[in-house]
Every structure is written in C-alpha cells, then in structure tokens.
Write a protein that holds these residues in place. Sequence first.
Motif, PDB file in Angstrom:
ATOM      1  N   VAL A  50      -8.737   9.008  -6.315  1.00  0.00           N
ATOM      2  CA  VAL A  50      -8.346   7.639  -6.642  1.00  0.00           C
ATOM      3  C   VAL A  50      -6.889   7.600  -7.075  1.00  0.00           C
ATOM      4  O   VAL A  50      -6.101   6.747  -6.650  1.00  0.00           O
ATOM      5  CB  VAL A  50      -9.253   7.063  -7.751  1.00  0.00           C
ATOM      6  CG1 VAL A  50      -8.782   5.676  -8.164  1.00  0.00           C
ATOM      7  CG2 VAL A  50     -10.696   7.012  -7.279  1.00  0.00           C
ATOM      8  N   ASN A  51      -6.519   8.541  -7.946  1.00  0.00           N
ATOM      9  CA  ASN A  51      -5.160   8.574  -8.488  1.00  0.00           C
ATOM     10  C   ASN A  51      -4.133   8.859  -7.389  1.00  0.00           C
ATOM     11  O   ASN A  51      -2.994   8.396  -7.459  1.00  0.00           O
ATOM     12  CB  ASN A  51      -5.069   9.660  -9.567  1.00  0.00           C
ATOM     13  CG  ASN A  51      -3.996   9.369 -10.585  1.00  0.00           C
ATOM     14  OD1 ASN A  51      -3.637   8.218 -10.810  1.00  0.00           O
ATOM     15  ND2 ASN A  51      -3.463  10.403 -11.199  1.00  0.00           N
ATOM     16  N   GLY A  52      -4.531   9.630  -6.397  1.00  0.00           N
ATOM     17  CA  GLY A  52      -3.631   9.909  -5.288  1.00  0.00           C
ATOM     18  C   GLY A  52      -3.611   8.799  -4.253  1.00  0.00           C
ATOM     19  O   GLY A  52      -2.566   8.498  -3.667  1.00  0.00           O
ATOM     20  N   LEU A  53      -4.762   8.152  -4.035  1.00  0.00           N
ATOM     21  CA  LEU A  53      -4.823   7.067  -3.066  1.00  0.00           C
ATOM     22  C   LEU A  53      -4.158   5.799  -3.578  1.00  0.00           C
ATOM     23  O   LEU A  53      -3.521   5.074  -2.809  1.00  0.00           O
ATOM     24  CB  LEU A  53      -6.285   6.762  -2.717  1.00  0.00           C
ATOM     25  CG  LEU A  53      -6.953   7.640  -1.674  1.00  0.00           C
ATOM     26  CD1 LEU A  53      -8.420   7.263  -1.538  1.00  0.00           C
ATOM     27  CD2 LEU A  53      -6.251   7.495  -0.335  1.00  0.00           C
ATOM     28  N   ALA A  54      -4.323   5.528  -4.858  1.00  0.00           N
ATOM     29  CA  ALA A  54      -3.822   4.258  -5.406  1.00  0.00           C
ATOM     30  C   ALA A  54      -2.331   4.041  -5.150  1.00  0.00           C
ATOM     31  O   ALA A  54      -1.944   2.946  -4.736  1.00  0.00           O
ATOM     32  CB  ALA A  54      -4.145   4.165  -6.896  1.00  0.00           C
ATOM     33  N   PRO A  55      -1.446   5.055  -5.379  1.00  0.00           N
ATOM     34  CA  PRO A  55      -0.026   4.791  -5.133  1.00  0.00           C
ATOM     35  C   PRO A  55       0.314   4.498  -3.676  1.00  0.00           C
ATOM     36  O   PRO A  55       1.300   3.823  -3.400  1.00  0.00           O
ATOM     37  CB  PRO A  55       0.649   6.107  -5.575  1.00  0.00           C
ATOM     38  CG  PRO A  55      -0.308   6.758  -6.489  1.00  0.00           C
ATOM     39  CD  PRO A  55      -1.660   6.390  -5.957  1.00  0.00           C
ATOM     40  N   VAL A  56      -0.509   5.004  -2.746  1.00  0.00           N
ATOM     41  CA  VAL A  56      -0.205   4.751  -1.338  1.00  0.00           C
ATOM     42  C   VAL A  56      -0.953   3.546  -0.773  1.00  0.00           C
ATOM     43  O   VAL A  56      -0.518   2.935   0.196  1.00  0.00           O
ATOM     44  CB  VAL A  56      -0.472   6.002  -0.471  1.00  0.00           C
ATOM     45  CG1 VAL A  56       0.506   7.088  -0.797  1.00  0.00           C
ATOM     46  CG2 VAL A  56      -1.890   6.494  -0.612  1.00  0.00           C
TER      47      VAL A  56
END
Length: 409
Positions: A150-156
């Motif tokens: 989630v933390n990696g997907l959210a910024p993109v």
Amino acid sequence: MTTVVHPGDSLSGRQRLAYILVLGALTALGPFTIDTYLPALPTLQTDFDVSTAAIQLTLTATTIGFAVGQLLVGPWSDKVGRRMPLMVATAVHIIACLSAALAPNVELLGVARTLQGIGAAAGGVVAMAMVRDLFGGRPLVRMLSRLALVNGLAPVLAPVLGSTLLLVMPWRGIFVVLAAYGLFVLVCVALWIVETLPKARRHDAGHATVGQRYRSVLSDRVFVGIAIVGAANFTGLFSYLSSSSFIFQEIYRFNAQEYGLLFAVNSIGIIIGVQSSARLTKYVGPQWILACSTVVMLAASVLIVVLDQAHVGLWGTVVPLWFFIAACGFGFPCVQVLALNGHGHEAGTAASLLGALNFGTAGIVSPVVGILGVGSAAPMGAVMAICAVVSIASLWLVVRPRSVPELAH
C-alpha cells in the motif's frame, strides 16, 4: 500444542485481513496527501503566477511536516497508546485539507500543506507500530509487506487519482476529496481499531522516557544504517515524484491523464517488487535482497542520465525508470522489517524515526532537482544515482549484511 509468541499469532485469517485493510488505509493517508495533487502543479504555478521552485516548495512543506509529525506521534503513541494520537492527528489533517482548498496564495497553501503533513504522519507511524505490537519474525515480514505494498502503491497511484479528479473539478477540489478520505479513516479507526499496546508496556521501566526510547533505537547500528538506506531509497523515488509532472507534461507533452497512466504502469513495478521481496525472505535474508536492489537502482538511474544525454527520448527515460521503481519496491518491506524487528518495546519511536528520516531527507533533497532544472531528465537521474550510492555505502559500511542475524520463524 502451538505456543502463541506474539498476540497476532492467535488472529484468524479474517481478522488479519481486517487489520491489513484498515491499517493499509491509514498507511496510504500520507502518500495520498503528498502526491494526489502532483498533476495539478503546473496549473498551480499558472494560477498563483509563481516559479516552479516556489510550487515545489509546497511539496517540500508537506514532507517536512510529515517528518516532524512522525517524530511527535511515534514517541507519544509509545507513551499513551496508539488510538488517541492517531485520532487527534487525523482530525488535524482534515482541518488542514479544508484550509488548503481555501488558500488564497502560495504562502498560505504552504502553511496548510505543512499542517496536512503533520496530521497525516500518524497513519504510517501508528500502522507500523501496531503491526509490530502484534507480530514478530517472519509473520512480521508478511504483514509489513502488505503495508509496504500500500505504502509503495499509494505514491504512484495518487497522481492517477489526481489526474482523474482534475477532469471533473478544479485543483482545490482535490483537497476536499483528501479531507473526505481523512474523515473516512477517522471513522474506520473509531469503529474497528482496538488498542494494541497494553498499559504495562507503555510504562516499561527500561524505556520510560522519550530520550531513553530514542537512545535505545539510535544506539542500534543496524537500525541507523537501515534508516539511512531507507531514506536514500525513498529520496531517490521522491526526486522522481517531485519533478515528473514537469518533465512528462512539459517536455514530453503528456496531458494530465496520460501522466496518470504512466504512474499506473509504474505501479506494476511496485507490486512486483514488494510481493516478490516478501516471498524471497523465506529463502534469502532481507539484507541480501537490499544488496541486489540498491545496485539495480544505481544502474537504472545512471542509465537515465546516459540515455537522456544521448537524446534517446521518452523510452530512454521511462524504461530504466520502471526498473528503478521496481527496485524500490523490493526494498520497502526489507527496510521496515530490519528496522523494526529488534525494537518491539519502542516500535512507535523506531517507526517515527524511520519515517521522519525518509520524508525529511526527501523534502530537503527533492527541490535540488528543481534548482538543477527540469529541462531534461538528467538532473532527476543524477539525484537518484547519488541516492543509490549513499544507500549502497550505508548498507555495506554501517549495516554490514553478514552481521545481521536471521529472522525468527
């Protein structure tokens, strides 16, 4: 008979899923706050009639606020429990979002964005601390990998949402949507999140004060080295996020929706990286995964600079960029588990230091790309390459992978 070593070991599959969904929503609050308005940056520049650097400073203000907020919320949650700091900070976030929507100039927008960052800080810190309250060893890796996804997907994915919203509303509407999301998170916490930090552990004699908690964490060589690795990796990713709207919309003439689509494609790299990393930890220590992913980051960022200077064009930027982002995905869960695994008694403090260093460093370094210029992809690639070199140096000189103990099962 199976012995329950950590409280989370007794949770059913359905209960674990509930924690992943709610804590994932908490973790996403910060990245969505930072990145959803990225497609609107050129529009803001026109509306406020200011420089590119001035608009990028509003992004820096958010990351600085996020760093400061984590330093406040983490130790506070170790002292009083997880729920109350989370709810207070999220309420601050909602008010700040509405203030940003009404900001008459770039200066007041910067102030509102700083407060947004402070308010959103609780989500990531408290979510990681709650997972550490409940799990340890390889179960901790699995749960952190879900949050890291989630933390990696959210910024993109956030710019994808932002570009879609710009089709139906002005840029100020983005902040109203963020306020609504903050309210949704607040309701979820009130209804479904229970306190995970027992009162007895809030007053652990060995870590009674904030200073003692910080000393315990900062005296751990592995934590310090991994925190530097994580900050360098995140800053490399963030230098791309802060400059990409100008590079792709002004140089390569993407519209807001094409720019959003680019982020959707890059999100595949994050998914592959995070989920593959979690599975690889069954066979390979997370420090060795980092040893490989940081080298890929360096190679990809150098390739961006070389191909840009060779005037290869769009594909010379987006292809190595995809591999850089995927390598970041491989590193996210490894950094978190190596940083938190040895600090169950001060999980909030450890998580806050990790996050504050990530966002503080990113907030300070990312405007360098704007200063160097966004007339090509080379300055962005150069900053990413420097970050990769710092990450590799910290891993081998400070963490020293061979000295890291194996994870418990």
